[in-house]
Design an enzyme around this catalytic site. Sequence first.
Site, mmCIF file in Angstrom:
data_model
loop_
_atom_site.group_PDB
_atom_site.id
_atom_site.type_symbol
_atom_site.label_atom_id
_atom_site.label_comp_id
_atom_site.label_asym_id
_atom_site.label_seq_id
_atom_site.Cartn_x
_atom_site.Cartn_y
_atom_site.Cartn_z
ATOM 1 N N SER A 1 0.856 -1.195 0.000
ATOM 2 C CA SER A 1 0.000 0.000 0.000
ATOM 3 C C SER A 1 0.891 1.246 0.000
ATOM 4 C CB SER A 1 -0.884 0.002 1.249
ATOM 5 O OG SER A 1 -0.079 0.248 2.395
ATOM 6 N N ASP B 1 -1.251 -1.760 -3.995
ATOM 7 C CA ASP B 1 -2.595 -1.849 -3.420
ATOM 8 C C ASP B 1 -3.185 -0.438 -3.273
ATOM 9 O OD1 ASP B 1 -4.767 -3.162 -2.246
ATOM 10 O OD2 ASP B 1 -3.939 -2.976 -0.228
ATOM 11 N N HIS B 2 -4.335 -0.218 -3.875
ATOM 12 C CA HIS B 2 -5.047 1.071 -3.781
ATOM 13 C C HIS B 2 -4.214 2.273 -4.237
ATOM 14 C CE1 HIS B 2 -8.631 -0.536 -1.852
ATOM 15 N NE2 HIS B 2 -7.834 -1.299 -1.131
ATOM 16 N N HIS C 1 -11.739 -7.283 -2.218
ATOM 17 C CA HIS C 1 -10.969 -6.621 -1.153
ATOM 18 C C HIS C 1 -11.653 -6.930 0.179
ATOM 19 C CE1 HIS C 1 -8.155 -3.740 -3.231
ATOM 20 N NE2 HIS C 1 -8.712 -4.409 -4.225
ATOM 21 N N SER D 1 -10.541 -10.330 4.991
ATOM 22 C CA SER D 1 -10.066 -10.972 6.221
ATOM 23 C C SER D 1 -11.244 -11.599 6.950
ATOM 24 C CB SER D 1 -9.374 -9.952 7.125
ATOM 25 O OG SER D 1 -8.043 -9.751 6.691
ATOM 26 N N ASN E 1 -8.046 -10.322 -1.177
ATOM 27 C CA ASN E 1 -7.118 -9.453 -0.445
ATOM 28 C C ASN E 1 -7.211 -9.647 1.071
ATOM 29 O OD1 ASN E 1 -6.629 -8.319 -2.930
ATOM 30 N ND2 ASN E 1 -6.897 -6.218 -2.246
ATOM 31 N N ASP F 1 -5.244 -8.460 4.697
ATOM 32 C CA ASP F 1 -4.256 -7.689 5.447
ATOM 33 C C ASP F 1 -4.552 -7.767 6.953
ATOM 34 O OD1 ASP F 1 -2.361 -5.976 6.367
ATOM 35 O OD2 ASP F 1 -3.154 -4.171 5.442
ATOM 36 N N ARG G 1 -2.281 -8.730 10.516
ATOM 37 C CA ARG G 1 -2.025 -7.794 11.626
ATOM 38 C C ARG G 1 -2.478 -8.408 12.951
ATOM 39 N NH1 ARG G 1 -3.891 -1.892 9.200
ATOM 40 N NH2 ARG G 1 -2.698 -2.042 7.274
ATOM 41 N N ARG H 1 13.533 -10.531 18.607
ATOM 42 C CA ARG H 1 13.409 -11.804 17.876
ATOM 43 C C ARG H 1 12.477 -12.756 18.592
ATOM 44 N NH1 ARG H 1 19.798 -12.797 17.621
ATOM 45 N NH2 ARG H 1 19.416 -12.206 19.792
HETATM 46 O O1 G3H Z 1 -6.796 -1.965 2.018
HETATM 47 C C1 G3H Z 1 -6.066 -1.545 2.902
HETATM 48 C C2 G3H Z 1 -4.895 -2.317 3.358
HETATM 49 O O2 G3H Z 1 -5.225 -2.996 4.537
HETATM 50 C C3 G3H Z 1 -3.679 -1.449 3.516
HETATM 51 O O3 G3H Z 1 -3.757 -0.668 4.653
HETATM 52 O O4 G3H Z 1 -2.991 1.625 3.997
HETATM 53 O O5 G3H Z 1 -2.912 0.854 6.380
HETATM 54 O O6 G3H Z 1 -1.314 -0.070 4.693
HETATM 55 P P1 G3H Z 1 -2.675 0.518 4.940
HETATM 56 P P1 13P Z 2 -8.798 -6.632 5.059
HETATM 57 O O1 13P Z 2 -8.824 -5.388 5.867
HETATM 58 O O2 13P Z 2 -10.095 -7.365 5.158
HETATM 59 O O3 13P Z 2 -7.656 -7.521 5.375
HETATM 60 O O4 13P Z 2 -8.661 -6.205 3.517
HETATM 61 C C1 13P Z 2 -7.410 -5.895 2.967
HETATM 62 C C2 13P Z 2 -7.499 -5.291 1.613
HETATM 63 O O5 13P Z 2 -8.522 -5.267 0.966
HETATM 64 C C3 13P Z 2 -6.271 -4.702 1.058
HETATM 65 O O6 13P Z 2 -6.491 -4.072 -0.158
HETATM 66 ZN ZN ZN Z 3 -8.359 -3.094 -0.286
#
Ligand code: G3H
Ligand code: 13P
Ligand code: ZN
Length: 340
Positions: free
Chosen positions: A49, A82-83, A218, A221, A262, A264, A268, A289
């Site tokens: 991202s 991503d995005h 997208h 999760s 997708n 993310d 986390r 570690r």
């Molecule tokens: O779609 C969003 C992803 O989870 C990326 O999130 O912009 O916080 O890295 P981020």
């Molecule tokens: P989640 O927040 O559901 O993991 O989606 C991630 C995502 O769409 C990244 O582009």
């Molecule tokens: Zn996304």
Amino acid sequence: MLMTTKPMYDLAYGGGFGVGAFNVNNMEIAQAVVEACAEEKSPVILQISKGARKYANIRFLRKIIDACVEEYPDIPIAIHCDHGDTEDLIRQCIADGYTSVMIDGSHHEFDENVALTKQAVRVAHAAGVVVEAELGMLGGIEEDVVGLSAEEYEKNIEQFLTDPEEAREFARLTSIDSLAVAIGTSHGAYKFKHEAKLAFDRIEQIMKTCPGLPLVMHGSSSVPQELVSLINDHGGKLDNAKGVPEDQIASAVRKYGVCKVNIDTDLRLAMTAKIREVFATKPDEFDPRHYLGPGRDEIRRLVKRKLEMLNVAGRAEQVVNRWKKLGEPLPGYYCQGATA
Ligand code: G3H
Ligand code: 13P
Ligand code: ZN
């Protein structure tokens, strides 16, 4: 082996499996994802991202991914933006060696989204890079774009889902390689206030109006409750966190034909859960570690489970063969059903 997503989608489309796209922000996450894929012999999309570029410094992140590619030469790896939200960013990503980019103009009016996407396609295809775009509105927060609360989104869901006829027109006008659709998912750990339910009928309709165009989900999760409990049991406070049930993602991929999924937030959660557990149970621990390591192991376990769910385990060799067969990009190489 580094490649675009084209051979992956060629096989996933109608093949009953989906490719996992995992967000990477640091070395531990990248290692965990790629190790899991190597163990499961699975192709993978590593996505970065704008926030990740800034956090890790893309120079460092690219080197880490290069190391993953070198370490696991049999695993098909695509590097995806991503995005992405501007042509400038898309150009930078291409210069940084990404093989795939997303241009997300979904927050713009239709015509503006088309114009931005068309330009990104022109720039990317000229460089041999494939393009994902988005139509429709996901709930939650899409990077810098503030969406709606889960409550507001759920109440008005119909109006935010991707319109199948608009999707047909969008694909025709832009020549994109894949389309991210709004079908009831949202970003983050709080996806549903009420019943968790994807709009499968909408996927079916879009598949009909856009034959041959790989669809992307997208916000996929599943927010595993055992990870949420581990976090909450060790000092965290994630109340009412809820994701997309894994069986619904499996159906979207295996039965309805979604090609890219997708993830993310779950990575986390996995990392956070293990770090919290170590901190709470071993207050004298201060060697990074010894808490990043368990976090990495947990992500690896989680990703392996996802690969089974996506039915993508064991597909690496097929994808490599397809990639070799495709050879150099020729005119029309990119378009899959989307006629310009
Ligand atoms: O779609 C969003 C992803 O989870 C990326 O999130 O912009 O916080 O890295 P981020
Ligand atoms: P989640 O927040 O559901 O993991 O989606 C991630 C995502 O769409 C990244 O582009
Ligand atoms: Zn996304």
